[in-house]
Design a protein around this motif. Structure first.
Motif, mmCIF file in Angstrom:
data_model
loop_
_atom_site.group_PDB
_atom_site.id
_atom_site.type_symbol
_atom_site.label_atom_id
_atom_site.label_comp_id
_atom_site.label_asym_id
_atom_site.label_seq_id
_atom_site.Cartn_x
_atom_site.Cartn_y
_atom_site.Cartn_z
ATOM 1 N N ASP A 74 0.828 -1.208 0.000
ATOM 2 C CA ASP A 74 0.000 0.000 0.000
ATOM 3 C C ASP A 74 0.866 1.265 0.000
ATOM 4 N N LYS A 75 1.904 1.259 0.830
ATOM 5 C CA LYS A 75 2.781 2.432 0.888
ATOM 6 C C LYS A 75 3.549 2.611 -0.418
ATOM 7 N N LEU A 76 3.909 1.513 -1.044
ATOM 8 C CA LEU A 76 4.599 1.616 -2.333
ATOM 9 C C LEU A 76 3.668 2.232 -3.377
ATOM 10 N N LYS A 77 2.402 1.841 -3.364
ATOM 11 C CA LYS A 77 1.435 2.448 -4.295
ATOM 12 C C LYS A 77 1.254 3.938 -4.012
ATOM 13 N N GLN A 78 1.170 4.301 -2.737
ATOM 14 C CA GLN A 78 1.047 5.716 -2.371
ATOM 15 C C GLN A 78 2.293 6.486 -2.814
ATOM 16 N N ALA A 79 3.446 5.867 -2.680
ATOM 17 C CA ALA A 79 4.700 6.506 -3.102
ATOM 18 C C ALA A 79 4.703 6.731 -4.612
ATOM 19 N N GLU A 80 4.192 5.757 -5.353
ATOM 20 C CA GLU A 80 4.118 5.907 -6.810
ATOM 21 C C GLU A 80 3.193 7.055 -7.196
ATOM 22 N N ILE A 81 2.093 7.198 -6.479
ATOM 23 C CA ILE A 81 1.164 8.304 -6.737
ATOM 24 C C ILE A 81 1.838 9.638 -6.419
#
Length: 137
Positions: A74-81
């Motif tokens: 989830d944090k990796l996805k938020q980082a990508e955003i």
């Protein structure tokens, strides 16, 4: 005497404006340096984080440490955003957090596998003891 006083006033006012100019230049330089740092995408951190997530998945993190793996992903996805939105400081912070969540998941999975191996070994030893007791009787 009047001439000396006048020279002192001129010298004081020019040193004050010189000091102000130096401070302004320092402030401008500092802000440019900080702006330059904020403008760099954290691509190296993303590579490290992706590697940590992949390693955690390979070691069984999704099975043995589901909560930590979900947090990492989830944090990796938020980082990508955040990266897409050019919020590089936020992206780096989230990617670092995702990396550590993935590392925790990997260690937890390794510990769970080791614990299972120890339990299986104890059961094997107990089976051998039981078999030895049966054949002795």
């Amino acid at each position: 005497m009047e001439l000396t006083t006048m020279k002192t006033r001129i010298a004081t006012s020019s040193s004050t404006s010189l000091r102000g100019l130096k401070l302004a230049a320092l402030a401008l330089g500092s802000s440019l340096v900080l702006a330059g740092c904020a403008g760099n995408p954290p691509t190296e951190q993303f590579a490290v984080t992706q590697s940590a997530v992949n390693s955690a998945v390979s070691s069984g993190g999704t099975e043995f440490a589901a909560v930590e793996m979900k947090a990492a992903q989830d944090k990796l996805k938020q980082a990508e955003i955040a990266m897409h939105d050019k919020k590089y400081d936020d992206a780096k912070m989230l990617a670092e957090q995702a990396e550590w969540d993935a590392r925790v998941a990997e260690r937890k999975a390794q510990a769970a596998k080791a614990e299972k191996a120890v339990k299986d070994a104890h059961e094997g030893v107990q089976d051998v003891r039981d078999e030895g007791m049966r054949s002795a009787q």
